[in-house]
Structures are given as structure tokens and as C-alpha cells.
Design an enzyme around this catalytic site. Structure first.
Site, PDB file in Angstrom:
ATOM      1  N   LYS A  95       2.597  -4.278 -28.175  1.00 48.72           N
ATOM      2  CA  LYS A  95       3.368  -3.747 -29.289  1.00 48.72           C
ATOM      3  C   LYS A  95       4.698  -3.311 -28.716  1.00 48.72           C
ATOM      4  O   LYS A  95       4.772  -2.390 -27.902  1.00 48.72           O
ATOM      5  CB  LYS A  95       2.646  -2.565 -29.939  1.00 48.72           C
ATOM      6  CG  LYS A  95       3.368  -2.099 -31.188  1.00 48.72           C
ATOM      7  CD  LYS A  95       2.931  -0.729 -31.640  1.00 48.72           C
ATOM      8  CE  LYS A  95       4.105  -0.044 -32.304  1.00 48.72           C
ATOM      9  NZ  LYS A  95       3.873   1.387 -32.495  1.00 48.72           N
ATOM     10  N   GLY A 184       5.089   6.067 -40.141  1.00 50.05           N
ATOM     11  CA  GLY A 184       5.526   6.746 -41.355  1.00 50.05           C
ATOM     12  C   GLY A 184       4.410   7.085 -42.324  1.00 50.05           C
ATOM     13  O   GLY A 184       4.619   7.820 -43.283  1.00 50.05           O
ATOM     14  N   ASN A 205      -1.037   6.881 -36.496  1.00 50.29           N
ATOM     15  CA  ASN A 205      -1.512   7.741 -35.407  1.00 50.29           C
ATOM     16  C   ASN A 205      -1.423   9.208 -35.806  1.00 50.29           C
ATOM     17  O   ASN A 205      -2.421   9.878 -36.022  1.00 50.29           O
ATOM     18  CB  ASN A 205      -0.679   7.456 -34.149  1.00 50.29           C
ATOM     19  CG  ASN A 205      -1.201   8.194 -32.923  1.00 50.29           C
ATOM     20  OD1 ASN A 205      -1.974   9.138 -33.004  1.00 50.29           O
ATOM     21  ND2 ASN A 205      -0.785   7.777 -31.755  1.00 50.29           N
ATOM     22  N   THR A 206      -0.175   9.695 -35.989  1.00 45.24           N
ATOM     23  CA  THR A 206       0.032  11.122 -36.249  1.00 45.24           C
ATOM     24  C   THR A 206      -0.765  11.611 -37.455  1.00 45.24           C
ATOM     25  O   THR A 206      -1.325  12.711 -37.426  1.00 45.24           O
ATOM     26  CB  THR A 206       1.530  11.400 -36.479  1.00 45.24           C
ATOM     27  OG1 THR A 206       2.257  10.795 -35.413  1.00 45.24           O
ATOM     28  CG2 THR A 206       1.824  12.885 -36.492  1.00 45.24           C
TER      29      THR A 206
END
Lengths: 256, 326
Positions: A95, A184, A205-206
């Protein structure tokens, strides 16, 4: 069936591995998410294999590993990190992130295209982190990328799909290119929306790692991605202005 | 009971020794060095006793057992009970809200209340979280105080090999115990010690940031500890430019007066951690291993020491005792 460089993914959710409270919670979140791909960063952890104990934990998740070049701000850094990743994880998948601005973490499109060309020439399967820009997407495909990863919103912002028009235009301009909405996503509804728009997978992820209950949020994201995917396959109805009764009204006794 | 051998004189070994001494058990300590110093990762710690702040990312046990720490330490070293303060720049308001939501025992304060606590923050922050019941210690003084108290009680700290007999052994070697505890991993942390007389913070201050969280702990006489990075790497030698830039620019954002501070020390070491980042006490072949305190050495060592003593003396298993391990 959508193929990502010849690989069919069982689940359309890809999950990042940073910022979890502990590796144990990361493992539980992965199980709950049913994710098929784990992304992992090496730039900061990688010096002389020093990240190995954590990478072992990632490899034991039993999902496909997609190493990334997070934290790289130049073509040279990204290419070096990609080579290290190929050695560590024994995979051509990368990535590719080339960051152009530290505040928004938005990609440097020029560096991204250049690094993509260098890496695809070298046998890598590049997943470029890009924007919804059509011209940039075209150049990335020209540079040998067979998958695109447009952002929904800046990394970690949780804002969802900031430019739905742009993403829709990108999707319809390249209908056959596998595309992953990357970055996002804050809520399951964002992930569902991305799949409803016809994107092939979602990477986040977050939204999971920093949720108060990461494992529960991982489960929610898993169901949202599945719901969005089924919806895009189920030919949803067109919205309209007036009500349409779902049963005939003529001839019925109206009580009110 | 014959003398108990404690291997390792970092914060865990010294706390276990001290706890056993308080229960009238005779101990000897074995370490590479006879004095606490840079070879122990607890030398590089911040020394915050901040159980409530830690619940932002740590398991519930850290907050619960961590609340016992200040009382335990105050019998043995100087504990500074001035609370701690958490701030974020206005653009990181969502990080502030998240921290507020995930922690407890804090008070939301603003304007004048912040200025009363820390005048040197200079109205930089419109709001802050004040954790009144938190405290801090100077870790190096704490290690020295524990060592002195042990020596006064006749405990020897020796660089010799521990005896290979049937006496009880407690292994508190931290990451060095990876030869036996294979699931232990090192998590890299980098820190700085700086000095300036232009800033007079009275308590630990945390500056929240999505990528570069920072804490500053005052050590007195104008000395401050800035910490700390948390990187999943076992590289214990190298301090990166990026880490220093991040820590120093965060400190500078907190108060530009840090701009002219002297850099006294740059430190790097590895925190020993298990997969769940919680401490574990294991009994393997008649040796008790206490390890994996991760970022919470001073906060959890008292609780770990009590549970080691309970296991050794009463054969009772506290929550950190890992009975399922084989």
C-alpha cells in the site's frame, strides 16, 4: 468476482493495525471484524528488523498482510520501505503512501505516480493511496497500478466521504478497476455508503482502534460493509418524491 | 524461610524486595550493577502516578490497581500530590473530547482556573482537564530511596551469580527474561530531560495530539522530563530525529519558553510488555517471574509486589498471577 491482483477476498473489510490499546485487543478486533486484510507500517518500526515481535503478532492473525509506506514523504523513502516490506512479509503487495502535506496527510500525487511506476516495474502489486482525482487515477493506472485506493477524507479525521460526487465520478469513470475507500471512515454508516456507491472494499484503522470499545466497533464495521455490499448487489429502488403504497388502496375500507 | 533471591534491581525488583521486607522476609538482590542506573528501563520513566489518565488507553486493571500506588510510594519516597493537567490545542478538540469521555475523576476547567494552577500556560488553552487526585514522583529518587531503605535493613545488592540452591527465586529482570518468557516483547520509548528557569510547571501536563501525544513532568530545579514515544520496535540503541522533533515541537507548542531550555539527556529503552500490555506473575519451575509492566512500572509495581508476596507467602493468586500459563 472482484480480484485484487489475482486474489479474491472473502471479506471486503481491510483493517489497519496501529493505535490499538494492546496487541491483544487488536487480535480480538480482527476476529470481530472478519477482515481479510491487515495493513501494517514499517517506516518507523523497521530498523534492522527490530519490529519483528509485533510483525509476528500481525502474521499470526491469519489474514493477508498488506504492508504500507505510512510516514514516507518522498519517492525514495517509499521505495526503500516497500523493498523492506517485501522482504519482511514475503509479499509483492504494497500500500503505497507518499505524503505531500503533514497537516492533511494528503498524498503527493506526483511522487505517488513516480513511485508506482518504479515499484510496478520491479514486480510489486501497488495499492496507491490517492484522492478522487480522475486524472491522477488515470496516471496511476498508466503507471501499472491495478487497484486504486481513493480517500474518503483525510487520514484519521473520521469525516466519512467528503466528496461523494467526486468518488461517484471516479467509480463510473473506471468501472472495472478494483477500488478501496481508504481513510476518513469514522462510522459504520460511512463504510456502508462507500460500498453502496459501488466501491469494492473499505480500509479503516482509527475508527476501530480509537473507539471506546474497539472490538464492538470492529463488529459494527464488519456488518456495515456486508450490508453495503449486499445493497449494491440488490439493485436498490430509486428515490421518488411522492409516497407509493406497498399494497393497493382502491377498494379498501378507509378507517381514517 | 531461607533468604529469597530477587534477580533484577529495577522498579519491580526493588518494590518486591521492599514489600517482602515489610512482611519480615529476608531477601538478597542480584543485578548487573549495585546501584540503580541507565541499565534499568525504570531509570527512564516519567514517574507519573496517573491511574485515571491512563484509562484513556489502558485496561481497567491499570486504573484500579494504579490507585493504590500513591499511598504505597508515599511511605517510601517523596510523592508530589498536585494532580495532573490535560490540554489540547483548539484544532485537536475532538481528541480532548475523546480523552474526557474515556477517563474519569477529572474536572473540566477553563480560563482563570487554568492560570491559577499553571500561570506559565499563558492563556494558551481555553479548557483543560484537571485530575486532582493524581500525583507524581521522581523515579530516580524513588529507586535510590528504595535501595537505601533496603540496605539499611541489611539487604545486599550483589553482582554475583544468584545461588543455585533450593532457596526461592523471584525473577524481575524485565525484558532480559525473554529467554524464559518467550511472549514478552519490547516496546520502544524515547524521552528527553531538559532544563530551563523560564517555565515553572508544578505538575505533569499532557498535551493531546492525534499523532504526537506528549507529557511533561517537572523534576524540580527547572528540570523537566519530556516523554515519550511508543513504538512497536525492539531497537534500544537509536533515537530518531523524527521522535526528537515531535517531542520538542510539542513541548514548544505547550510553552515557547522551552525554546531556550538546555537538553540534558536523551534516553531510549524498551518497555517489557505482554500481548495485553498488562503485568503477569508466573510460577515456572519454582521460580516466580514478575514482568510486563509496560508503560506502568511505577504505577503498578506496588500492586505487583503485593501479589508476588501473597503468592510466595500465602500461595494466594492475585489478579496478575497467570495461572493458565504452561
Amino acid at each position: 468476482m472482484v480480484m485484487f491482483y489475482g486474489t479474491e477476498l472473502e471479506s471486503r473489510l481491510m483493517l489497519g493495525t496501529s493505535q490499538y490499546p494492546s496487541p491483544a485487543i487488536l487480535e480480538h478486533a480482527f476476529k470481530a471484524s472478519n477482515a481479510s486484510v491487515a495493513t501494517v507500517s514499517l517506516r518507523r518500526e523497521g530498523r534492522e528488523g527490530a519490529g519483528q515481535p509485533f510483525w509476528d503478532i500481525i502474521q499470526q492473525l491469519g489474514v493477508k498482510v498488506l504492508p504500507n509506506t505510512a510516514g514516507c514523504h518522498s519517492v525514495k523513502e517509499a521505495v526503500t520501505t516497500a523493498h523492506m516490506a517485501r522482504e519482511v512479509f514475503d509479499t509483492p503487495w504494497i500500500k503505497l503512501e507518499v505524503i505531500g502535506n503533514t497537516d492533511t496527510l494528503q498524498p503527493d500525487i506526483f511522487g505517488l505516480v513516480e513511485a508506482s511506476r518504479l515499484l510496478t516495474d520491479d514486480g510489486f502489486n501497488v495499492f496507491p493511496y490517492c484522492t478522487e482525482d480522475l486524472v491522477a487515477a488515470d496516471k496511476l493506472l498508466g503507471a501499472g497500478c491495478e487497484v486504486l485506493m481513493p480517500w474518503g477524507a483525510p487520514i484519521g479525521s473520521g469525516m466519512g466521504l467528503n466528496n461523494e460526487y467526486g468518488l461517484r465520478a471516479l467509480r463510473s469513470r473506471f468501472p472495472d478497476v478494483p477500488m478501496v475507500i481508504d481513510a476518513g471512515i469514522g462510522l459504520p454508516s460511512h463504510a456502508s455508503r462507500a460500498m453502496e456507491l459501488g466501491f469494492d472494499a473499505v480500509l479503516l484503522n482509527t475508527a476501530v482502534a480509537k473507539a471506546g470499545d474497539p472490538v464492538k466497533m470492529a463488529n459494527a464495521m464488519s456488518q456495515a460493509v456486508t450490508a453495503g455490499l449486499l445493497s449494491s448487489q440488490a439493485e436498490p429502488i430509486e428515490p421518488r418524491d411522492m409516497a407509493t403504497p406497498s399494497t393497493p388502496v382502491i377498494g379498501q375500507a378507509f378507517l381514517s | 524461610m531461607a533468604k529469597v533471591s530477587i534477580i533484577g534491581a529495577g522498579v519491580v525488583g526493588l518494590c518486591v524486595a521492599n514489600e517482602l521486607l515489610a512482611r519480615n522476609v529476608k531477601v538478597n538482590i542480584y543485578d548487573k550493577k549495585t546501584e540503580a542506573g541507565p541499565h534499568a528501563c525504570s531509570w527512564w520513566a516519567g514517574g507519573m502516578l496517573a491511574p485515571f489518565c491512563e484509562s484513556e488507553s489502558a485496561e481497567e486493571e491499570v486504573c484500579r490497581f494504579g490507585q493504590e500506588a500513591a499511598a504505597w510510594w508515599s511511605k517510601r519516597t517523596n510523592v508530589i500530590n498536585r494532580g495532573s493537567l490535560v490540554v489540547a490545542s483548539s484544532r485537536d478538540g475532538s481528541d480532548f473530547n475523546r480523552f474526557k469521555r474515556l477517563t474519569s475523576n477529572h474536572e473540566l476547567i477553563s480560563g482563570e482556573s487554568i492560570a491559577n494552577l499553571e500561570p506559565d500556560l499563558n492563556d494558551k488553552f481555553a479548557r483543560a482537564l484537571f485530575f486532582e487526585n493524581e500525583a507524581h514522583i521522581d523515579p530516580r529518587i524513588a529507586l535510590r530511596d528504595l535501595t537505601n531503605q533496603l540496605r539499611q535493613a541489611g539487604v545486599k545488592i550483589s553482582t554475583a551469580e544468584p545461588p543455585r540452591d533450593l532457596s526461592k527465586r523471584i525473577d524481575c529482570r524485565g525484558l532480559a527474561a525473554k529467554d524464559i518468557l518467550h511472549d514478552l516483547r519490547g516496546v520502544k520509548g524515547e524521552m528527553l530531560v531538559i532544563r530551563t528557569n523560564d517555565v515553572s510547571f508544578q505538575r505533569p501536563i499532557r498535551l493531546l495530539h492525534p499523532r504526537l501525544p506528549l507529557y511533561i513532568v517537572p523534576r524540580g530545579n527547572g528540570v523537566f522530563m519530556l516523554g515519550a514515544t511508543t513504538i512497536e520496535s525492539e531497537d534500544r540503541e537509536n533515537v530518531s530525529v523524527r521522535s526528537m522533533l515531535e517531542l520538542l515541537s510539542a513541548a514548544y507548542a505547550l510553552s515557547p519558553s522551552f525554546g531556550e531550555a538546555e537538553i540534558l539527556e536523551i534516553g531510549v529503552d524498551l518497555r517489557p510488555a505482554f500481548k495485553d500490555n498488562l503485568p503477569k506473575i508466573r510460577k515456572i519451575d519454582n521460580v516466580i517471574y514478575a514482568n510486563g509492566l509496560y508503560r506502568h512500572g511505577y504505577l503498578l509495581a506496588p500492586a505487583v509486589a503485593k501479589q508476588v508476596a501473597d503468592l510466595l507467602l500465602n500461595d494466594t493468586a492475585g489478579e496478575f498471577v497467570d495461572e493458565n500459563y504452561h
